[in-house]
Design a protein around this motif. Structure first.
Motif, PDB file in Angstrom:
ATOM      1  N   MET A  81      24.260  -7.093  -1.199  1.00 63.61           N
ATOM      2  CA  MET A  81      22.919  -7.062  -2.033  1.00 63.61           C
ATOM      3  C   MET A  81      22.550  -5.575  -2.413  1.00 63.61           C
ATOM      4  O   MET A  81      22.765  -4.414  -1.826  1.00 63.61           O
ATOM      5  N   THR A  82      22.206  -5.867  -3.767  1.00 64.41           N
ATOM      6  CA  THR A  82      21.636  -4.461  -4.425  1.00 64.41           C
ATOM      7  C   THR A  82      20.475  -4.115  -3.947  1.00 64.41           C
ATOM      8  O   THR A  82      19.442  -4.903  -3.900  1.00 64.41           O
ATOM      9  N   THR A  83      20.401  -2.801  -4.037  1.00 63.17           N
ATOM     10  CA  THR A  83      18.947  -2.303  -3.623  1.00 63.17           C
ATOM     11  C   THR A  83      18.248  -1.745  -4.835  1.00 63.17           C
ATOM     12  O   THR A  83      18.953  -1.037  -5.769  1.00 63.17           O
ATOM     13  N   THR A  84      17.039  -1.519  -4.766  1.00 64.28           N
ATOM     14  CA  THR A  84      16.164  -1.092  -5.861  1.00 64.28           C
ATOM     15  C   THR A  84      15.453   0.295  -5.278  1.00 64.28           C
ATOM     16  O   THR A  84      15.034   0.317  -4.239  1.00 64.28           O
ATOM     17  N   GLN A  85      15.232   1.112  -6.153  1.00 63.70           N
ATOM     18  CA  GLN A  85      14.538   2.152  -5.528  1.00 63.70           C
ATOM     19  C   GLN A  85      13.164   2.232  -6.272  1.00 63.70           C
ATOM     20  O   GLN A  85      12.526   3.355  -6.232  1.00 63.70           O
ATOM     21  N   ARG A  86      12.671   1.302  -7.003  1.00 66.51           N
ATOM     22  CA  ARG A  86      11.391   1.339  -7.641  1.00 66.51           C
ATOM     23  C   ARG A  86      10.128   1.401  -6.603  1.00 66.51           C
ATOM     24  O   ARG A  86      10.442   0.882  -5.446  1.00 66.51           O
ATOM     25  N   PRO A  87       9.180   2.282  -6.754  1.00 62.08           N
ATOM     26  CA  PRO A  87       8.499   2.461  -5.861  1.00 62.08           C
ATOM     27  C   PRO A  87       7.648   1.174  -5.667  1.00 62.08           C
ATOM     28  O   PRO A  87       7.499   0.308  -6.354  1.00 62.08           O
ATOM     29  N   TRP A  88       6.698   0.944  -4.676  1.00 59.38           N
ATOM     30  CA  TRP A  88       6.067  -0.043  -4.323  1.00 59.38           C
ATOM     31  C   TRP A  88       5.104  -0.550  -5.399  1.00 59.38           C
ATOM     32  O   TRP A  88       4.836  -1.591  -5.474  1.00 59.38           O
ATOM     33  N   SER A  89       4.367   0.385  -6.039  1.00 60.69           N
ATOM     34  CA  SER A  89       3.290   0.150  -6.876  1.00 60.69           C
ATOM     35  C   SER A  89       3.874  -0.667  -8.192  1.00 60.69           C
ATOM     36  O   SER A  89       3.134  -1.311  -8.567  1.00 60.69           O
ATOM     37  N   GLU A  90       5.021  -0.459  -8.400  1.00 57.09           N
ATOM     38  CA  GLU A  90       5.455  -1.515  -9.505  1.00 57.09           C
ATOM     39  C   GLU A  90       6.073  -2.639  -9.061  1.00 57.09           C
ATOM     40  O   GLU A  90       6.509  -3.602  -9.956  1.00 57.09           O
ATOM     41  N   ARG A  91       6.157  -2.738  -7.658  1.00 54.61           N
ATOM     42  CA  ARG A  91       6.737  -4.249  -7.166  1.00 54.61           C
ATOM     43  C   ARG A  91       5.530  -5.095  -6.714  1.00 54.61           C
ATOM     44  O   ARG A  91       5.762  -6.117  -6.228  1.00 54.61           O
ATOM     45  N   LEU A  92       4.402  -4.737  -6.816  1.00 60.26           N
ATOM     46  CA  LEU A  92       3.191  -5.470  -6.285  1.00 60.26           C
ATOM     47  C   LEU A  92       2.331  -5.804  -7.519  1.00 60.26           C
ATOM     48  O   LEU A  92       1.942  -4.871  -8.260  1.00 60.26           O
ATOM     49  N   GLU A  93       1.910  -7.105  -7.480  1.00 56.93           N
ATOM     50  CA  GLU A  93       1.141  -7.639  -8.703  1.00 56.93           C
ATOM     51  C   GLU A  93      -0.024  -8.411  -7.778  1.00 56.93           C
ATOM     52  O   GLU A  93       0.120  -8.991  -6.807  1.00 56.93           O
ATOM     53  N   ILE A  94      -1.125  -8.210  -8.497  1.00 56.81           N
ATOM     54  CA  ILE A  94      -2.361  -8.895  -8.020  1.00 56.81           C
ATOM     55  C   ILE A  94      -2.940  -9.757  -9.119  1.00 56.81           C
ATOM     56  O   ILE A  94      -3.087  -9.302 -10.177  1.00 56.81           O
ATOM     57  N   VAL A  95      -2.736 -11.030  -9.053  1.00 57.89           N
ATOM     58  CA  VAL A  95      -3.096 -11.853 -10.163  1.00 57.89           C
ATOM     59  C   VAL A  95      -4.297 -13.101  -9.765  1.00 57.89           C
ATOM     60  O   VAL A  95      -4.350 -13.217  -8.742  1.00 57.89           O
ATOM     61  N   ARG A  96      -4.734 -13.617 -10.690  1.00 62.56           N
ATOM     62  CA  ARG A  96      -5.789 -14.785 -10.509  1.00 62.56           C
ATOM     63  C   ARG A  96      -4.831 -15.899 -10.932  1.00 62.56           C
ATOM     64  O   ARG A  96      -4.011 -15.902 -11.808  1.00 62.56           O
ATOM     65  N   GLY A  97      -4.960 -17.044  -9.956  1.00 60.92           N
ATOM     66  CA  GLY A  97      -4.294 -18.094 -10.380  1.00 60.92           C
ATOM     67  C   GLY A  97      -3.914 -19.141  -9.272  1.00 60.92           C
ATOM     68  O   GLY A  97      -4.731 -19.008  -8.189  1.00 60.92           O
ATOM     69  N   PRO A 137      13.493  -2.304   0.334  1.00 64.02           N
ATOM     70  CA  PRO A 137      13.700  -1.971  -0.788  1.00 64.02           C
ATOM     71  C   PRO A 137      14.159  -3.122  -1.785  1.00 64.02           C
ATOM     72  O   PRO A 137      14.016  -2.948  -3.186  1.00 64.02           O
ATOM     73  N   TYR A 138      14.994  -3.883  -1.320  1.00 63.44           N
ATOM     74  CA  TYR A 138      15.563  -4.899  -2.089  1.00 63.44           C
ATOM     75  C   TYR A 138      14.556  -6.001  -2.665  1.00 63.44           C
ATOM     76  O   TYR A 138      14.893  -6.958  -3.517  1.00 63.44           O
ATOM     77  N   LEU A 139      13.617  -5.999  -2.019  1.00 62.93           N
ATOM     78  CA  LEU A 139      12.280  -6.969  -2.416  1.00 62.93           C
ATOM     79  C   LEU A 139      11.755  -6.586  -3.801  1.00 62.93           C
ATOM     80  O   LEU A 139      11.178  -5.474  -4.070  1.00 62.93           O
ATOM     81  N   ASP A 140      11.973  -7.384  -4.657  1.00 66.66           N
ATOM     82  CA  ASP A 140      11.702  -6.855  -6.131  1.00 66.66           C
ATOM     83  C   ASP A 140      10.198  -7.170  -6.297  1.00 66.66           C
ATOM     84  O   ASP A 140       9.491  -6.570  -7.104  1.00 66.66           O
ATOM     85  N   LYS A 141       9.681  -8.149  -5.804  1.00 58.42           N
ATOM     86  CA  LYS A 141       8.191  -8.427  -6.281  1.00 58.42           C
ATOM     87  C   LYS A 141       7.372  -9.257  -5.272  1.00 58.42           C
ATOM     88  O   LYS A 141       7.859 -10.073  -4.537  1.00 58.42           O
ATOM     89  N   VAL A 142       6.338  -8.574  -4.828  1.00 57.05           N
ATOM     90  CA  VAL A 142       5.127  -9.229  -4.080  1.00 57.05           C
ATOM     91  C   VAL A 142       3.872  -9.438  -4.717  1.00 57.05           C
ATOM     92  O   VAL A 142       3.511  -8.742  -5.679  1.00 57.05           O
TER      93      VAL A 142
END
Ligand code: ADP
Length: 183
Positions: free
Chosen positions: A1-17, A152-157
């Motif tokens: 499994m590849t790991t990503t070093q992107r900071p949490w702020s780039e992997r967190l999204e708050i949407v309406r839906g 860190p491998y969690l791409d998006k929440v």
């Protein structure tokens, strides 16, 4: 499994839906302890997933508050559903804060165990369970950020807010978190 070093702020999204439309590895269901379906987000998830979801849930033997169990997503665009049981708000002196935090931790533990890379959460406990929205939002974001930093491998929440009031509250909680921590 590849790991990503992107900071949490780039992997967190708050949407309406609507969480049932999310194409992710797992959507989180705010279920009741029977896991046999209910109203709100639980009802919406079961309707879209189809009757096989209830069949699988029947075999799980329920779920305690703060814990989580995983099933397939069936007709949902999401591959899995993580069912967690949030606390009912009883005034704040029944360990509600900690139980809500445990829901998020239990979901991240399952995401880790199953190697999931994308998750979508509803606002757990703030509907029929009446948890105060501003407090729930700050607990949710704190635990989601801890989860993102730990995995860190969690791409998006994605936090999927069903109405404007919920969306605004989560945005404000995120801004307050960033200000407090200088992130
Ligand atoms: P709880 O019992 O945890 O309070 P509810 O389902 O009553 O669960 O409400 C939790 C949150 O989920 C509320 O903010 C509600 O508006 C929201 N919600 C209801 N339906 C959906 C949906 N389809 N997608 C995302 N959020 C939803």
């Amino acid at each position: 499994m590849t790991t990503t070093q992107r900071p949490w702020s780039e992997r967190l999204e708050i949407v309406r839906g609507d969480i049932t439309c999310q194409q992710v590895d797992a959507i989180v269901n705010s279920a009741n302890p029977s896991l046999l379906g209910g109203g709100g987000v639980d009802g919406a998830i079961h309707r879209r997933a189809g009757p096989q979801l209830l069949e699988e849930c029947r075999k799980l033997g329920g779920c305690a508050t703060g814990e989580a169990k995983i099933t397939a997503g069936y007709n949902l665009p999401a591959r899995h559903v993580i069912h967690t049981v949030g606390p009912i708000w009883k005034g704040g002196d029944q360990n509600e804060d900690e139980l809500l935090a445990q829901c998020y931790r239990s979901c991240f533990a399952l995401a880790e165990k199953h190697g999931l890379r994308s998750l979508a959460f509803p606002s757990i406990s703030t509907g029929a369970y009446h948890f105060p929205l501003d407090l729930a939002a700050s607990i949710a974001l704190r635990e989601i950020i801890v989860g993102l930093e730990r995995l860190p491998y969690l791409d998006k929440v994605t936090v999927v807010c069903f109405d404007d009031r919920t969306w605004t509250c989560y945005q404000q909680a995120l801004a307050a978190y960033k200000e407090r921590t200088g992130t």
